[in-house]
Scaffold this motif. Structure first.
Motif, PDB file in Angstrom:
ATOM      1  N   ARG A  68     -15.160 -13.286 -14.088  1.00 47.79           N
ATOM      2  CA  ARG A  68     -14.983 -14.239 -13.107  1.00 47.79           C
ATOM      3  C   ARG A  68     -13.920 -13.956 -12.063  1.00 47.79           C
ATOM      4  NH1 ARG A  68     -14.250 -19.889 -15.676  1.00 47.79           N
ATOM      5  NH2 ARG A  68     -16.350 -19.316 -16.513  1.00 47.79           N
ATOM      6  N   LEU A  69     -12.984 -12.926 -12.631  1.00 50.74           N
ATOM      7  CA  LEU A  69     -11.916 -12.509 -11.669  1.00 50.74           C
ATOM      8  C   LEU A  69     -12.204 -11.662 -10.415  1.00 50.74           C
ATOM      9  CD1 LEU A  69      -9.388 -11.388 -14.664  1.00 50.74           C
ATOM     10  CD2 LEU A  69      -9.373 -13.569 -13.454  1.00 50.74           C
ATOM     11  N   TYR A  70     -13.437 -11.263 -10.500  1.00 51.11           N
ATOM     12  CA  TYR A  70     -13.849 -10.271  -9.309  1.00 51.11           C
ATOM     13  C   TYR A  70     -14.619 -10.786  -8.475  1.00 51.11           C
ATOM     14  CZ  TYR A  70     -12.503  -7.275 -13.371  1.00 51.11           C
ATOM     15  OH  TYR A  70     -11.685  -6.823 -14.258  1.00 51.11           O
ATOM     16  N   GLY A  71     -14.823 -12.262  -8.549  1.00 53.92           N
ATOM     17  CA  GLY A  71     -15.455 -12.883  -7.421  1.00 53.92           C
ATOM     18  C   GLY A  71     -17.027 -12.506  -7.161  1.00 53.92           C
ATOM     19  N   GLY A  72     -17.536 -12.643  -5.821  1.00 62.95           N
ATOM     20  CA  GLY A  72     -19.018 -12.706  -5.669  1.00 62.95           C
ATOM     21  C   GLY A  72     -19.423 -11.190  -4.853  1.00 62.95           C
ATOM     22  N   GLY A  73     -18.334 -10.364  -4.715  1.00 61.52           N
ATOM     23  CA  GLY A  73     -19.149  -8.920  -4.314  1.00 61.52           C
ATOM     24  C   GLY A  73     -20.147  -9.217  -3.129  1.00 61.52           C
ATOM     25  N   ASP A  74     -21.209  -8.707  -3.164  1.00 58.85           N
ATOM     26  CA  ASP A  74     -22.080  -8.510  -2.099  1.00 58.85           C
ATOM     27  C   ASP A  74     -22.613  -9.902  -1.522  1.00 58.85           C
ATOM     28  OD1 ASP A  74     -21.588  -5.922  -1.925  1.00 58.85           O
ATOM     29  OD2 ASP A  74     -23.458  -5.340  -2.946  1.00 58.85           O
ATOM     30  N   LEU A  75     -22.315 -10.850  -2.470  1.00 57.95           N
ATOM     31  CA  LEU A  75     -22.891 -12.202  -2.254  1.00 57.95           C
ATOM     32  C   LEU A  75     -21.989 -12.964  -1.503  1.00 57.95           C
ATOM     33  CD1 LEU A  75     -24.310 -13.367  -5.579  1.00 57.95           C
ATOM     34  CD2 LEU A  75     -25.585 -12.343  -3.816  1.00 57.95           C
ATOM     35  N   ASP A  76     -21.052 -12.556  -1.038  1.00 54.83           N
ATOM     36  CA  ASP A  76     -19.811 -13.231  -0.243  1.00 54.83           C
ATOM     37  C   ASP A  76     -20.046 -13.368   1.238  1.00 54.83           C
ATOM     38  OD1 ASP A  76     -17.308 -14.072   0.930  1.00 54.83           O
ATOM     39  OD2 ASP A  76     -16.457 -13.628  -1.115  1.00 54.83           O
ATOM     40  N   GLY A  77     -19.893 -14.553   1.680  1.00 58.52           N
ATOM     41  CA  GLY A  77     -20.334 -14.581   3.097  1.00 58.52           C
ATOM     42  C   GLY A  77     -19.096 -13.993   4.013  1.00 58.52           C
ATOM     43  N   LEU A  78     -18.056 -13.807   3.579  1.00 63.76           N
ATOM     44  CA  LEU A  78     -17.106 -13.020   4.186  1.00 63.76           C
ATOM     45  C   LEU A  78     -17.153 -11.361   3.523  1.00 63.76           C
ATOM     46  CD1 LEU A  78     -14.435 -15.342   4.816  1.00 63.76           C
ATOM     47  CD2 LEU A  78     -15.892 -14.390   6.679  1.00 63.76           C
ATOM     48  N   PRO A  79     -17.915 -10.630   4.090  1.00 65.89           N
ATOM     49  CA  PRO A  79     -17.867  -9.193   3.358  1.00 65.89           C
ATOM     50  C   PRO A  79     -16.746  -8.473   3.164  1.00 65.89           C
ATOM     51  CG  PRO A  79     -19.587  -9.382   5.291  1.00 65.89           C
ATOM     52  CD  PRO A  79     -18.490 -10.462   5.353  1.00 65.89           C
ATOM     53  N   ALA A  80     -15.756  -8.679   4.039  1.00 67.67           N
ATOM     54  CA  ALA A  80     -14.311  -8.080   3.595  1.00 67.67           C
ATOM     55  C   ALA A  80     -13.612  -8.973   2.254  1.00 67.67           C
ATOM     56  CB  ALA A  80     -13.545  -8.418   4.748  1.00 67.67           C
ATOM     57  N   ARG A  81     -14.122  -9.853   2.094  1.00 70.15           N
ATOM     58  CA  ARG A  81     -13.419 -10.553   0.963  1.00 70.15           C
ATOM     59  C   ARG A  81     -14.302 -10.056  -0.172  1.00 70.15           C
ATOM     60  NH1 ARG A  81     -13.776 -16.478   1.341  1.00 70.15           N
ATOM     61  NH2 ARG A  81     -15.825 -16.152   0.451  1.00 70.15           N
ATOM     62  N   GLY A  82     -15.415  -9.983  -0.263  1.00 73.76           N
ATOM     63  CA  GLY A  82     -16.299  -9.644  -1.228  1.00 73.76           C
ATOM     64  C   GLY A  82     -16.153  -8.201  -1.917  1.00 73.76           C
ATOM     65  N   LEU A 130     -13.154  -7.028  -2.236  1.00 75.79           N
ATOM     66  CA  LEU A 130     -11.816  -7.229  -3.007  1.00 75.79           C
ATOM     67  C   LEU A 130     -12.186  -7.030  -4.556  1.00 75.79           C
ATOM     68  CD1 LEU A 130      -9.939 -10.085  -1.917  1.00 75.79           C
ATOM     69  CD2 LEU A 130      -9.155  -7.632  -2.145  1.00 75.79           C
ATOM     70  N   GLY A 131     -13.070  -7.961  -4.931  1.00 74.08           N
ATOM     71  CA  GLY A 131     -13.568  -7.841  -6.468  1.00 74.08           C
ATOM     72  C   GLY A 131     -14.308  -6.662  -6.982  1.00 74.08           C
ATOM     73  N   THR A 132     -15.104  -6.056  -6.150  1.00 70.76           N
ATOM     74  CA  THR A 132     -15.859  -4.759  -6.419  1.00 70.76           C
ATOM     75  C   THR A 132     -14.794  -3.545  -6.749  1.00 70.76           C
ATOM     76  OG1 THR A 132     -17.401  -5.449  -5.089  1.00 70.76           O
ATOM     77  CG2 THR A 132     -17.432  -3.238  -5.727  1.00 70.76           C
ATOM     78  N   ARG A 133     -13.736  -3.538  -5.823  1.00 70.38           N
ATOM     79  CA  ARG A 133     -12.705  -2.484  -5.880  1.00 70.38           C
ATOM     80  C   ARG A 133     -11.831  -2.978  -7.151  1.00 70.38           C
ATOM     81  NH1 ARG A 133      -9.853  -1.130  -0.618  1.00 70.38           N
ATOM     82  NH2 ARG A 133      -9.740   0.987  -1.308  1.00 70.38           N
ATOM     83  N   LEU A 134     -11.343  -3.994  -7.183  1.00 72.20           N
ATOM     84  CA  LEU A 134     -10.345  -4.329  -8.381  1.00 72.20           C
ATOM     85  C   LEU A 134     -11.106  -4.010  -9.679  1.00 72.20           C
ATOM     86  CD1 LEU A 134      -7.914  -5.615  -9.062  1.00 72.20           C
ATOM     87  CD2 LEU A 134      -8.771  -7.942  -8.824  1.00 72.20           C
TER      88      LEU A 134
END
Length: 600
Positions: free
Chosen positions: A244-258, A260-264
């Motif tokens: 759950r630390l990596y967020g929503g990835g491609d599902l995020d409404g703001l792609p730039a934020r999504g 973050l989790g993928t790269r992390l």
């Protein structure tokens, strides 16, 4: 009975985006503002994270009333789909806005507000209270203290200067103050790959926190691990579930934020970051370095590090408001009616409803807290939200209740905000059935996306294991040629991807033939779209041609090559393609030399 003084100005505390938006709205309504900014210039807090990009594009970061003030000055509006750095927000928006004569006349810099009260009475007195002007006490840089009488106060001072402590239960851990005094605990969001690089390179760095600022910081540290020998990164979080630390990835409404989790996730899984889950910080000990002790399910653990970067979120400073009658939510320290609307366990930045003066009001009439500070400890604030807040507040101050009550926002739906990349260091460790960690800020300070200003300023960032994505429209010609040439010239030392914004079905046969003439075979390639996996693995995106457009991706350098188009000169067929190839060849050779660090 004391008569209300509507001839007095309205005080605004803070000259950031929301503070200046308040002034713009007041000026449109014919009401005089006076703006108190404790920094030496507008946007002083933003300047401290000027190396950082926001998650939200310009279209969400420009206040409508401020735009209307700027337009007659000849101001050039930024491209609305691009993502600004903090420094760009100041230079391209706040500074021009502050230069508008009506704003400039109201602005007082190096003016720190130390207290707000009512003239002639403290908090305990009620008779004719709402008819009394406010008293705003201000200290200037030379130590002079002056009391200003104003008809209303809008506090937009933010939370940047008040980070949450690192210990448990919302309290500093023993030894935390000493570690800060020794310089072993840094400020939040340092410029790791830029001005502060030497401070962190080759050191053992610890990050505490599970918010977006933690992710931003860790991505930058991951670059140092790859490029600066001896750099080591430890990351401690309270939660037990790493996923759950990596967020929503491609599902995020703001792609730039999504992204973050993928790269992390990639940095952790590749071993560049050592993740310590279920870690509750209990003490700090200062010696040659910093010993950080925490409790875990397996007992106490002590990590010896060189420096610690806090990423535990922020909280409001309410001390200056002790003599104001506030009504705050007991959980998040926001205005009472706003608290349930922004609780990060249930709401993301995109699901918070529009709200205005009626929700933000306090028992002391005509006093308001707006902007990031209005969210208290909740980190899900958007600049657009603040702009609508102050539009409504100013309408209420002008007596236009109808306009004040008509609130509206058009925001991205971002439900993943509440289900990952949590904020506070003191979020309880939870199993999969328990409430998720609170989200960190979506788009506005203090949790934007860390990035650097440009490859040319720091070629070290990409010399080792560089990743480049070439993009054209159909991914059948120019991007494929660039990819083939880069692979050929670098011999596999650079990771190369190609993609199209609207991929075609097949490669351009003349493009394949033109590279075959150089002994380069791309006939086995196929057309494809941009994927999250590509973005997680590249440092640079290059668009080719006049029609390919890719929105700015925070954390990734973006460039555009306006390649030669011989058909505009009447040259077609293979002759055209060879000229296009040769133009791209020169550009790719220069880029390959840059990525290798060869400046000859």
């Amino acid at each position: 009975m004391t008569e209300r003084r509507n001839d007095l100005p309205v005080a605004i505390i803070g000259a950031g985006p929301v503070g200046l938006a308040t002034a713009a709205n007041l000026i449109e309504r014919g009401i005089t503002p006076i703006i108190f900014e404790k920094g030496a210039d507008v946007g002083s807090a933003i300047r401290q994270w000027g190396h950082i990009r926001l998650f939200s594009p310009w279209r969400h970061n420009i206040d409508p009333a401020s735009r209307r003030l700027l337009e007659p000055t000849g101001w050039s509006e930024p491209r609305l789909t691009s993502l600004p750095y903090g420094a760009e927000l100041v230079e391209k928006y706040l500074k021009p806005l502050a230069a508008v004569p009506a704003i400039n006349a109201a602005l007082r810099t190096s003016a720190k507000v130390t207290a707000v009260s009512r003239v002639g009475m403290d908090k305990s007195h009620s008779r004719d209270r709402n008819e009394r002007p406010f008293l705003v006490r201000v200290e200037t840089a030379d130590g002079t203290v002056r009391d200003h009488q104003v008809r209303a106060v809008v506090d937009t001072s933010g939370t940047w200067a008040h980070p949450n402590p690192l210990g448990q239960a919302g309290l500093p851990a023993p030894g935390e103050a000493e570690a800060m005094m020794a310089g072993l605990i840094t400020e939040p969001l340092p410029d790791i790959t830029g001005a502060d690089r030497a401070l962190f390179a080759g050191k053992h760095i610890m990050v505490i926190g599970a918010g977006h600022s933690a992710a931003n910081t860790l991505l930058a540290l991951g670059q140092l691990v790859k490029n600066e020998p001896g750099t080591r990164v430890s990351w401690a979080v309270r939660g037990a579930d790493a996923s759950r630390l990596y967020g929503g990835g491609d599902l995020d409404g703001l792609p730039a934020r999504g992204q973050l989790g993928t790269r992390l996730r990639g940095l952790v899984e590749d071993g560049h970051i050592e993740l310590h889950t279920s870690f509750t910080t209990t003490s700090f000990s200062v010696s040659d370095g910093l010993a950080v002790t925490g409790t875990t399910p397996d007992g106490d653990v002590t990590l010896d590090v060189d420096l610690l970067i806090p990423a535990t979120g922020f909280r409001p400073d309410l001390e200056i408001l002790r003599e104001i009658r506030l009504e705050l939510d007991p959980i998040v320290e926001a205005p009472r009616d706003l608290g349930p609307l922004i609780d990060p366990e249930f709401h993301s930045c995109g699901t918070v409803p529009a709200h205005g003066a009626s929700v933000l009001a306090h028992p002391d009439r005509d006093f308001y807290i707006a902007g990031m500070k209005s969210y208290g400890r909740a980190p899900t604030f958007l600049l657009s939200t603040g702009y609508e807040q102050v539009r409504s507040i100013v309408a209420a101050l002008a007596g236009d209740r109808e306009a004040a009550n008509q609130v509206h926002l058009d925001l991205p739906e971002t439900g993943v905000c509440s289900t990952g990349l949590g904020g506070s260091a003191d979020t309880p460790a939870a199993d999969a059935t328990e409430a998720v960690e609170p989200a960190s800020s979506c788009c506005a300070t203090p949790e934007p996306l860390l990035d650097r200003h440009g490859l040319k300023e720091d070629p070290l960032m990409m010399r080792n294991n560089a990743g480049v994505l070439f993009v054209c429209v159909k991914n059948g010609g120019k991007s494929q040629m660039a990819g083939g040439l880069m692979r050929h010239l670098t011999g596999g030392t650079v990771t190369v991807y190609t993609a199209g914004t609207t991929p075609g079905a097949v490669l351009n046969a003349q493009s394949v033939e033109s590279l075959a003439e150089l002994g380069i075979d791309i006939s086995g390639e196929h057309t494809k779209s941009i994927t999250a996996e590509m973005l997680a693995d590249v440092d640079l995106i290059i668009t080719l041609g006049s029609e390919a457009v890719v929105d700015q991706i925070p954390g990734i350098e973006m460039r555009h090559w306006d390649t030669d188009e011989p058909s505009l000169r009447g040259i077609d067929g293979m002759e055209r393609m060879r000229l296009v190839r040769d133009d791209i060849h020169v550009r790719v050779k220069d880029l390959a030399a840059e990525l290798s660090g060869d400046k000859s």
